[in-house]
Design a protein around this motif. Structure first.
Motif, PDB file in Angstrom:
ATOM      1  N   LEU A   5      -3.556   0.324   8.779  1.00 62.02           N
ATOM      2  CA  LEU A   5      -3.654   1.139   7.574  1.00 62.02           C
ATOM      3  C   LEU A   5      -3.897   2.606   7.938  1.00 62.02           C
ATOM      4  O   LEU A   5      -3.268   3.508   7.361  1.00 62.02           O
ATOM      5  CB  LEU A   5      -4.789   0.626   6.691  1.00 62.02           C
ATOM      6  CG  LEU A   5      -5.112   1.470   5.450  1.00 62.02           C
ATOM      7  CD1 LEU A   5      -3.917   1.502   4.502  1.00 62.02           C
ATOM      8  CD2 LEU A   5      -6.352   0.929   4.739  1.00 62.02           C
ATOM      9  N   CYS A   6      -4.777   2.856   8.888  1.00 57.65           N
ATOM     10  CA  CYS A   6      -5.049   4.235   9.308  1.00 57.65           C
ATOM     11  C   CYS A   6      -3.811   4.899   9.895  1.00 57.65           C
ATOM     12  O   CYS A   6      -3.569   6.093   9.671  1.00 57.65           O
ATOM     13  CB  CYS A   6      -6.201   4.252  10.317  1.00 57.65           C
ATOM     14  SG  CYS A   6      -7.813   3.894   9.583  1.00 57.65           S
ATOM     15  N   VAL A  50       0.839  -1.198   0.000  1.00 56.48           N
ATOM     16  CA  VAL A  50       0.000   0.000   0.000  1.00 56.48           C
ATOM     17  C   VAL A  50       0.872   1.246   0.000  1.00 56.48           C
ATOM     18  O   VAL A  50       0.619   2.212  -0.736  1.00 56.48           O
ATOM     19  CB  VAL A  50      -0.940   0.009   1.220  1.00 56.48           C
ATOM     20  CG1 VAL A  50      -1.684   1.342   1.319  1.00 56.48           C
ATOM     21  CG2 VAL A  50      -1.936  -1.145   1.141  1.00 56.48           C
ATOM     22  N   ASP A  51       1.897   1.236   0.819  1.00 49.68           N
ATOM     23  CA  ASP A  51       2.814   2.378   0.913  1.00 49.68           C
ATOM     24  C   ASP A  51       3.455   2.658  -0.440  1.00 49.68           C
ATOM     25  O   ASP A  51       3.543   3.817  -0.882  1.00 49.68           O
ATOM     26  CB  ASP A  51       3.876   2.070   1.966  1.00 49.68           C
ATOM     27  CG  ASP A  51       4.531   3.331   2.519  1.00 49.68           C
ATOM     28  OD1 ASP A  51       3.937   4.418   2.409  1.00 49.68           O
ATOM     29  OD2 ASP A  51       5.641   3.213   3.074  1.00 49.68           O
ATOM     30  N   LEU A  70      -9.957   5.709  -0.754  1.00 52.81           N
ATOM     31  CA  LEU A  70     -11.384   5.507  -0.512  1.00 52.81           C
ATOM     32  C   LEU A  70     -11.548   4.262   0.351  1.00 52.81           C
ATOM     33  O   LEU A  70     -11.125   3.173  -0.029  1.00 52.81           O
ATOM     34  CB  LEU A  70     -12.131   5.317  -1.831  1.00 52.81           C
ATOM     35  CG  LEU A  70     -13.596   4.838  -1.745  1.00 52.81           C
ATOM     36  CD1 LEU A  70     -14.459   5.882  -1.033  1.00 52.81           C
ATOM     37  CD2 LEU A  70     -14.141   4.534  -3.135  1.00 52.81           C
ATOM     38  N   ILE A  71     -12.137   4.424   1.538  1.00 54.87           N
ATOM     39  CA  ILE A  71     -12.407   3.289   2.428  1.00 54.87           C
ATOM     40  C   ILE A  71     -13.909   3.069   2.436  1.00 54.87           C
ATOM     41  O   ILE A  71     -14.678   3.979   2.763  1.00 54.87           O
ATOM     42  CB  ILE A  71     -11.883   3.547   3.851  1.00 54.87           C
ATOM     43  CG1 ILE A  71     -10.356   3.714   3.824  1.00 54.87           C
ATOM     44  CG2 ILE A  71     -12.275   2.394   4.780  1.00 54.87           C
ATOM     45  CD1 ILE A  71      -9.748   3.995   5.198  1.00 54.87           C
ATOM     46  N   THR A  72     -14.336   1.863   2.075  1.00 51.74           N
ATOM     47  CA  THR A  72     -15.763   1.587   1.926  1.00 51.74           C
ATOM     48  C   THR A  72     -16.238   0.551   2.936  1.00 51.74           C
ATOM     49  O   THR A  72     -15.489  -0.341   3.335  1.00 51.74           O
ATOM     50  CB  THR A  72     -16.077   1.084   0.505  1.00 51.74           C
ATOM     51  OG1 THR A  72     -15.415  -0.167   0.293  1.00 51.74           O
ATOM     52  CG2 THR A  72     -15.613   2.077  -0.544  1.00 51.74           C
ATOM     53  N   GLY A  73     -17.499   0.680   3.295  1.00 55.66           N
ATOM     54  CA  GLY A  73     -18.152  -0.297   4.152  1.00 55.66           C
ATOM     55  C   GLY A  73     -19.469  -0.709   3.530  1.00 55.66           C
ATOM     56  O   GLY A  73     -20.510  -0.678   4.184  1.00 55.66           O
ATOM     57  N   LEU A  74     -19.425  -1.073   2.257  1.00 54.23           N
ATOM     58  CA  LEU A  74     -20.623  -1.446   1.511  1.00 54.23           C
ATOM     59  C   LEU A  74     -20.832  -2.955   1.577  1.00 54.23           C
ATOM     60  O   LEU A  74     -19.898  -3.707   1.855  1.00 54.23           O
ATOM     61  CB  LEU A  74     -20.491  -1.002   0.048  1.00 54.23           C
ATOM     62  CG  LEU A  74     -20.260   0.488  -0.184  1.00 54.23           C
ATOM     63  CD1 LEU A  74     -20.048   0.764  -1.663  1.00 54.23           C
ATOM     64  CD2 LEU A  74     -21.429   1.297   0.349  1.00 54.23           C
ATOM     65  N   SER A  78      -2.093   8.154   8.359  1.00 56.73           N
ATOM     66  CA  SER A  78      -1.848   9.309   9.221  1.00 56.73           C
ATOM     67  C   SER A  78      -0.418   9.798   9.092  1.00 56.73           C
ATOM     68  O   SER A  78      -0.158  11.013   8.984  1.00 56.73           O
ATOM     69  CB  SER A  78      -2.156   8.951  10.677  1.00 56.73           C
ATOM     70  OG  SER A  78      -3.515   8.607  10.855  1.00 56.73           O
ATOM     71  N   ARG A  79       0.522   8.871   9.106  1.00 58.49           N
ATOM     72  CA  ARG A  79       1.944   9.246   8.998  1.00 58.49           C
ATOM     73  C   ARG A  79       2.235   9.898   7.651  1.00 58.49           C
ATOM     74  O   ARG A  79       3.050  10.831   7.577  1.00 58.49           O
ATOM     75  CB  ARG A  79       2.834   8.019   9.191  1.00 58.49           C
ATOM     76  CG  ARG A  79       2.837   7.468  10.607  1.00 58.49           C
ATOM     77  CD  ARG A  79       4.004   6.522  10.810  1.00 58.49           C
ATOM     78  NE  ARG A  79       3.998   5.404   9.856  1.00 58.49           N
ATOM     79  CZ  ARG A  79       3.387   4.261  10.062  1.00 58.49           C
ATOM     80  NH1 ARG A  79       2.703   4.057  11.180  1.00 58.49           N
ATOM     81  NH2 ARG A  79       3.445   3.292   9.161  1.00 58.49           N
ATOM     82  N   ARG A  80       1.578   9.412   6.619  1.00 64.44           N
ATOM     83  CA  ARG A  80       1.832   9.936   5.280  1.00 64.44           C
ATOM     84  C   ARG A  80       1.085  11.244   5.023  1.00 64.44           C
ATOM     85  O   ARG A  80       1.411  11.967   4.076  1.00 64.44           O
ATOM     86  CB  ARG A  80       1.395   8.921   4.224  1.00 64.44           C
ATOM     87  CG  ARG A  80       2.223   7.650   4.158  1.00 64.44           C
ATOM     88  CD  ARG A  80       1.747   6.804   2.979  1.00 64.44           C
ATOM     89  NE  ARG A  80       1.881   7.557   1.743  1.00 64.44           N
ATOM     90  CZ  ARG A  80       2.920   7.463   0.904  1.00 64.44           C
ATOM     91  NH1 ARG A  80       3.903   6.610   1.173  1.00 64.44           N
ATOM     92  NH2 ARG A  80       2.975   8.190  -0.192  1.00 64.44           N
TER      93      ARG A  80
END
Length: 212
Positions: free
Chosen positions: A127-128, A54-55, A192-196, A132-134
């Motif tokens: 991930l959060c 991810v990074d 984009l973080i989804t909870g669908l 946050s760091r980035r």
């Protein structure tokens, strides 16, 4: 065995077992970078390896297709058997994470053990912290009945440096096809973080990822 049991006979059984182990050793299970469970591809990176990917993707943002992350569990495996669009959406994604003990056991039985379960309850907080760091900007999208504003507030308390630039709760499934992609683009969000609900989430992301 009941008719022949005894110390000498037990030792003879043990001896035969040891000879068999020497002559026919159990093949060492490999630990590949990718594992296939039934019809779905799973990335075998563990938590740290997944976050590293991810990074790297965020470093190269804008240079290619967005990184779509899915969590593959036993429900996903079962649904993929009868839903071709869902199966295609999962298998074409860049990062599929193994969720749940059942998927891990299935991979072990297939001779391709997983390094680690990567459940969303384990992965999302990390991930959060990475985002946050980035200083990455986040868009939160939840299903009808969820409260995106409340979730945004809760995440702000838990991850004070996380930049949630927009959040939205869908009122109808048709919304996601007509308006959400535009709002995500206009928000300037990096993630984009989804909870669908599944399979809507995976299929929609696969179809709209290039335009997000």
């Amino acid at each position: 065995y009941a008719n022949r049991r005894g110390l000498l006979y037990d030792f003879s059984l043990l001896g035969r077992y040891l000879v068999a182990v020497v002559l026919y050793p159990t093949p060492r299970q490999s630990t590949p970078e990718e594992v296939v469970v039934d019809t779905l591809r799973i990335d075998n990176l563990g938590v740290a390896g997944s976050l590293k990917r991810v990074d790297a993707c965020l470093d190269s943002r804008g240079s290619g297709r967005p990184l779509q992350i899915n969590f593959v569990n036993v429900s996903s495996v079962n649904h993929a058997r009868r839903d071709v669009r869902f199966r295609k959406a999962i298998n074409q994604s860049a990062l599929n994470l193994p969720e749940g003990a059942t998927v891990r056991r299935a991979a072990w039985f297939l001779g391709t053990p997983l390094r680690q379960r990567v459940d969303r309850s384990i992965f999302l907080p990390r991930l959060c912290n990475l985002l946050s760091r980035r200083g990455s900007k986040v868009f939160l999208l939840v299903q009808d009945g969820g409260d995106a504003r409340t979730l945004q507030t809760e995440w702000g308390l838990q991850f004070p440096d996380l930049q949630v630039v927009a959040s939205e709760s869908l009122k109808a499934e048709s919304q996601i096809a007509t308006t959400v992609a535009t709002r995500v683009r206009e928000s300037g969000a990096d993630v984009l973080i989804t909870g669908l609900p599944s399979p809507l989430q995976e299929i929609w992301l696969a179809e709209h990822a290039p335009s997000l």
